[in-house]
Design a protein around this motif. Sequence first.
Motif, PDB file in Angstrom:
ATOM      1  N   ALA A  24      -2.149  16.203  16.453  1.00 44.65           N
ATOM      2  CA  ALA A  24      -2.161  15.440  15.205  1.00 44.65           C
ATOM      3  C   ALA A  24      -3.449  14.629  15.124  1.00 44.65           C
ATOM      4  O   ALA A  24      -3.923  14.112  16.141  1.00 44.65           O
ATOM      5  CB  ALA A  24      -0.959  14.508  15.148  1.00 44.65           C
ATOM      6  N   PRO A  25      -4.040  14.518  13.936  1.00 46.01           N
ATOM      7  CA  PRO A  25      -5.284  13.745  13.827  1.00 46.01           C
ATOM      8  C   PRO A  25      -5.019  12.262  14.047  1.00 46.01           C
ATOM      9  O   PRO A  25      -3.966  11.745  13.669  1.00 46.01           O
ATOM     10  CB  PRO A  25      -5.744  14.012  12.390  1.00 46.01           C
ATOM     11  CG  PRO A  25      -4.512  14.388  11.667  1.00 46.01           C
ATOM     12  CD  PRO A  25      -3.627  15.082  12.650  1.00 46.01           C
ATOM     13  N   GLY A  26      -5.973  11.595  14.686  1.00 43.16           N
ATOM     14  CA  GLY A  26      -5.850  10.159  14.907  1.00 43.16           C
ATOM     15  C   GLY A  26      -6.160   9.407  13.630  1.00 43.16           C
ATOM     16  O   GLY A  26      -7.260   9.521  13.095  1.00 43.16           O
ATOM     17  N   LEU A  27      -5.192   8.671  13.132  1.00 41.21           N
ATOM     18  CA  LEU A  27      -5.366   7.944  11.882  1.00 41.21           C
ATOM     19  C   LEU A  27      -5.343   6.446  12.159  1.00 41.21           C
ATOM     20  O   LEU A  27      -4.656   5.980  13.059  1.00 41.21           O
ATOM     21  CB  LEU A  27      -4.254   8.308  10.887  1.00 41.21           C
ATOM     22  CG  LEU A  27      -4.189   9.768  10.467  1.00 41.21           C
ATOM     23  CD1 LEU A  27      -2.967   9.999   9.602  1.00 41.21           C
ATOM     24  CD2 LEU A  27      -5.440  10.176   9.727  1.00 41.21           C
ATOM     25  N   GLN A  32      -8.953  -2.761   4.139  1.00 40.42           N
ATOM     26  CA  GLN A  32      -8.906  -3.262   2.767  1.00 40.42           C
ATOM     27  C   GLN A  32      -7.564  -2.979   2.108  1.00 40.42           C
ATOM     28  O   GLN A  32      -6.885  -3.879   1.648  1.00 40.42           O
ATOM     29  CB  GLN A  32     -10.024  -2.618   1.934  1.00 40.42           C
ATOM     30  CG  GLN A  32     -11.419  -2.879   2.457  1.00 40.42           C
ATOM     31  CD  GLN A  32     -11.833  -4.331   2.306  1.00 40.42           C
ATOM     32  OE1 GLN A  32     -11.450  -4.982   1.353  1.00 40.42           O
ATOM     33  NE2 GLN A  32     -12.616  -4.805   3.258  1.00 40.42           N
ATOM     34  N   CYS A  33      -7.168  -1.698   2.053  1.00 39.09           N
ATOM     35  CA  CYS A  33      -5.963  -1.307   1.309  1.00 39.09           C
ATOM     36  C   CYS A  33      -4.805  -0.921   2.225  1.00 39.09           C
ATOM     37  O   CYS A  33      -3.712  -0.656   1.744  1.00 39.09           O
ATOM     38  CB  CYS A  33      -6.287  -0.143   0.373  1.00 39.09           C
ATOM     39  SG  CYS A  33      -6.745   1.375   1.219  1.00 39.09           S
ATOM     40  N   HIS A  34      -5.033  -0.866   3.538  1.00 42.91           N
ATOM     41  CA  HIS A  34      -4.014  -0.564   4.548  1.00 42.91           C
ATOM     42  C   HIS A  34      -3.426   0.837   4.420  1.00 42.91           C
ATOM     43  O   HIS A  34      -2.332   1.098   4.882  1.00 42.91           O
ATOM     44  CB  HIS A  34      -2.898  -1.610   4.519  1.00 42.91           C
ATOM     45  CG  HIS A  34      -3.414  -3.003   4.644  1.00 42.91           C
ATOM     46  ND1 HIS A  34      -3.971  -3.487   5.805  1.00 42.91           N
ATOM     47  CD2 HIS A  34      -3.513  -4.006   3.729  1.00 42.91           C
ATOM     48  CE1 HIS A  34      -4.358  -4.730   5.623  1.00 42.91           C
ATOM     49  NE2 HIS A  34      -4.096  -5.069   4.375  1.00 42.91           N
ATOM     50  N   GLU A  35      -4.152   1.754   3.803  1.00 43.36           N
ATOM     51  CA  GLU A  35      -3.755   3.161   3.773  1.00 43.36           C
ATOM     52  C   GLU A  35      -4.282   3.838   5.039  1.00 43.36           C
ATOM     53  O   GLU A  35      -5.286   3.406   5.608  1.00 43.36           O
ATOM     54  CB  GLU A  35      -4.342   3.866   2.547  1.00 43.36           C
ATOM     55  CG  GLU A  35      -3.698   3.472   1.249  1.00 43.36           C
ATOM     56  CD  GLU A  35      -2.308   4.046   1.084  1.00 43.36           C
ATOM     57  OE1 GLU A  35      -2.077   5.189   1.533  1.00 43.36           O
ATOM     58  OE2 GLU A  35      -1.466   3.346   0.522  1.00 43.36           O
ATOM     59  N   LEU A  36      -3.615   4.897   5.484  1.00 43.24           N
ATOM     60  CA  LEU A  36      -4.084   5.628   6.660  1.00 43.24           C
ATOM     61  C   LEU A  36      -5.299   6.460   6.302  1.00 43.24           C
ATOM     62  O   LEU A  36      -5.342   7.097   5.244  1.00 43.24           O
ATOM     63  CB  LEU A  36      -2.971   6.521   7.200  1.00 43.24           C
ATOM     64  CG  LEU A  36      -1.794   5.792   7.827  1.00 43.24           C
ATOM     65  CD1 LEU A  36      -0.754   6.793   8.280  1.00 43.24           C
ATOM     66  CD2 LEU A  36      -2.241   4.945   8.990  1.00 43.24           C
ATOM     67  N   LYS A  37      -6.298   6.452   7.188  1.00 44.52           N
ATOM     68  CA  LYS A  37      -7.524   7.218   6.973  1.00 44.52           C
ATOM     69  C   LYS A  37      -8.057   7.669   8.319  1.00 44.52           C
ATOM     70  O   LYS A  37      -7.632   7.185   9.359  1.00 44.52           O
ATOM     71  CB  LYS A  37      -8.571   6.381   6.241  1.00 44.52           C
ATOM     72  CG  LYS A  37      -9.120   5.229   7.062  1.00 44.52           C
ATOM     73  CD  LYS A  37     -10.218   4.508   6.329  1.00 44.52           C
ATOM     74  CE  LYS A  37     -10.945   3.540   7.242  1.00 44.52           C
ATOM     75  NZ  LYS A  37     -11.868   4.147   8.166  1.00 44.52           N
ATOM     76  N   MET A  38      -8.973   8.626   8.293  1.00 42.02           N
ATOM     77  CA  MET A  38      -9.619   9.067   9.519  1.00 42.02           C
ATOM     78  C   MET A  38     -10.598   7.980   9.975  1.00 42.02           C
ATOM     79  O   MET A  38     -11.230   7.335   9.136  1.00 42.02           O
ATOM     80  CB  MET A  38     -10.389  10.374   9.276  1.00 42.02           C
ATOM     81  CG  MET A  38      -9.517  11.548   8.928  1.00 42.02           C
ATOM     82  SD  MET A  38      -8.610  12.177  10.321  1.00 42.02           S
ATOM     83  CE  MET A  38      -9.900  13.042  11.184  1.00 42.02           C
TER      84      MET A  38
END
Length: 58
Positions: A24-27, A32-38
């Motif tokens: 699974a990719p490390g997120l 700023q917006c607390h969304e999951l990102k790479m």
Amino acid sequence: MAVPKRKMSKSRRDKRRANWKLTAPGLVACPQCHELKMPHRVCPECGHYNGQSVVAAE
């Protein structure tokens, strides 16, 4: 070229192939917006990177 002297059994072959799985990719959460990102990439939701607005949000 080298040729196998004996037939490799199915269990031995499958044991070797058991480690060919996807990870699974490390997120990480965007600060700023607390969304999951790479990690180390611009956030696709808000367009921020390293505390600065880099890309205009849609």
